[in-house]
Design an enzyme around this catalytic site. Sequence first.
Site, PDB file in Angstrom:
ATOM      1  N   CYS A  80       6.924   6.639  -0.580  1.00 33.94           N
ATOM      2  CA  CYS A  80       6.091   5.619  -0.296  1.00 33.94           C
ATOM      3  C   CYS A  80       7.024   4.681  -0.218  1.00 33.94           C
ATOM      4  O   CYS A  80       7.995   4.753   0.549  1.00 33.94           O
ATOM      5  CB  CYS A  80       5.314   5.573  -1.797  1.00 33.94           C
ATOM      6  SG  CYS A  80       4.573   4.125  -1.357  1.00 33.94           S
ATOM      7  N   HIS A 188       1.790   9.811  -1.377  1.00 34.43           N
ATOM      8  CA  HIS A 188       2.733  11.025  -2.450  1.00 34.43           C
ATOM      9  C   HIS A 188       1.778  11.401  -3.316  1.00 34.43           C
ATOM     10  O   HIS A 188       1.130  12.608  -3.434  1.00 34.43           O
ATOM     11  CB  HIS A 188       1.606   9.411  -4.130  1.00 34.43           C
ATOM     12  CG  HIS A 188       2.216   8.213  -4.077  1.00 34.43           C
ATOM     13  ND1 HIS A 188       3.327   7.638  -4.941  1.00 34.43           N
ATOM     14  CD2 HIS A 188       1.220   6.842  -3.005  1.00 34.43           C
ATOM     15  CE1 HIS A 188       3.050   6.401  -4.696  1.00 34.43           C
ATOM     16  NE2 HIS A 188       2.097   6.253  -3.545  1.00 34.43           N
ATOM     17  N   GLU A 190       2.628  14.107  -5.101  1.00 33.84           N
ATOM     18  CA  GLU A 190       3.191  14.080  -7.093  1.00 33.84           C
ATOM     19  C   GLU A 190       1.119  13.066  -7.274  1.00 33.84           C
ATOM     20  O   GLU A 190       0.743  13.452  -7.955  1.00 33.84           O
ATOM     21  CB  GLU A 190       3.936  13.276  -7.430  1.00 33.84           C
ATOM     22  CG  GLU A 190       3.292  11.126  -7.352  1.00 33.84           C
ATOM     23  CD  GLU A 190       4.197  10.975  -6.477  1.00 33.84           C
ATOM     24  OE1 GLU A 190       4.276  11.151  -5.712  1.00 33.84           O
ATOM     25  OE2 GLU A 190       3.766   9.384  -6.399  1.00 33.84           O
TER      26      GLU A 190
END
Lengths: 208, 281
Positions: A80, A188, A190
Amino acid sequence: MTIAIINYGASNLYSVKNCLNRLNLKSIITSDDEIIRQSSAAILPGVGAFGQAMYNIKKLKLDYSIYKFIETGKPFLAICLGMQLLFEKSCEFSQNKGLGLLQGDVKLIGGNKNLKVPHIGWNKINLVNRSTKNSVYLKNYDDDFMYFVHSYYVNPADEKIVLTKTNYQDFIFCSSVEYKNIIAFQFHPEKSGEKGLNIFRNLKKKIS
Amino acid sequence: MIYNRIIGRLDIKGPNLVKGIHLEGLRVLGKPDVFAKLYVEEGIDELFYQDVVASLYERNSLLDLIKKTANSISIPLTVGGGIRSLNDIDQILKSGADKIAINTAAIKNPEIIYQAAKVYGSSTIVVTLEVSKLINNIHCVYTDNGREFWDINAIDWAKRVENLGAGEILLTSIDNEGTGKGFDITITQKISESVNIPVIAHGGAKTSIDIIKVLTETQARAVAISSMLHYGYLDKVQLNSSNYEEGNTDFIKKNINYKDYAKTSIIDIKKALLPKILTRI
């Protein structure tokens, strides 16, 4: 085998750490030059504002650690805002200089289109030049959902580094790049469920 | 392409998931993290925890819950309720939340939106608007889960929070919340057209038809649902009534199904939105 999560005060450090913990990947949140350089891989996460991030990175002399780490050829992941910081400059708030590791700039989503910004939510990543690209990280990925939260996007000078693109209401932007040992995602991983976790599993394979 | 978001909203009181009507009359439904994990497995797009009591002495239990949840899911988690300072925001993000939501603190001190956005980025800061329609058809804002009235026009306030740097607006209709009578289309339309940031419609969803209506008739591209979800999944969640000690637990102990809401699944909800409304499937 430790992964350094580079700490410059960005707010999603813990999301990244949680994610690595779940995969039994040893990681450390750090801004220590020595620790970063000795790690098997480094992650530059990021949620926040470009200017503030660069200010913190310079203040902590992390720019130097990042340059040195990348010279070693070990895997370097950026997420990001972390991805955007790798480029030369951003127009966020006022004009700001980035790390300049990749050529190109960072722009506001939408151009003159009337889109809701930030772009928040799930969207698909589509491989470009599928035949020529074979990234270890995005192997067998195409048309997969990832989670995005951003107002800006990168505009690389060299189209060849672009790995995937994403279409947000007909506004098409670069959603990942790969250049030598640098891999960077606008989304993202994650926060992108199992498909996102797999990217870190692929990193694990690469360093173990 | 735009993929609309179906966000699971979980109201938290102490250790429990609760649900009320018009943000009041809370019923205990179970352990929030158990519901959260199930929703993620079933394909929810995001989770939103709202601490409805938000008293300081229960702060640590909320942080523990965030940690527990963040460790077992890998989709975005937003946390709101009782956030008063940048330090509170810091603690919640460090516990593993991805975004924070503020209401009362923002109304009392609008500058906190600007300061928080500057440090954590706009996209981390959600501002919640709890709105209710007055006799003159004007929507005004409330705080403290609809208990305290502020003489502020909801549309003006929405524009202001956008200018201050909020990344998203969660728009709760107090009038419709928990009633199952559908979203407040009028105010959702007005606010989602007045701002350029994403608006999450919340309050009143009972069926997929309600969701289709709000996502087609307004500029909102996300909905937060709770009753529809919790009652739809109640019998799938293992209930252990001995674990429920606090609050109004009669509902759970008697194991009554909430008749008004159909048994449902997230995938069924999402499929029912097609072909008009795309989501992550």
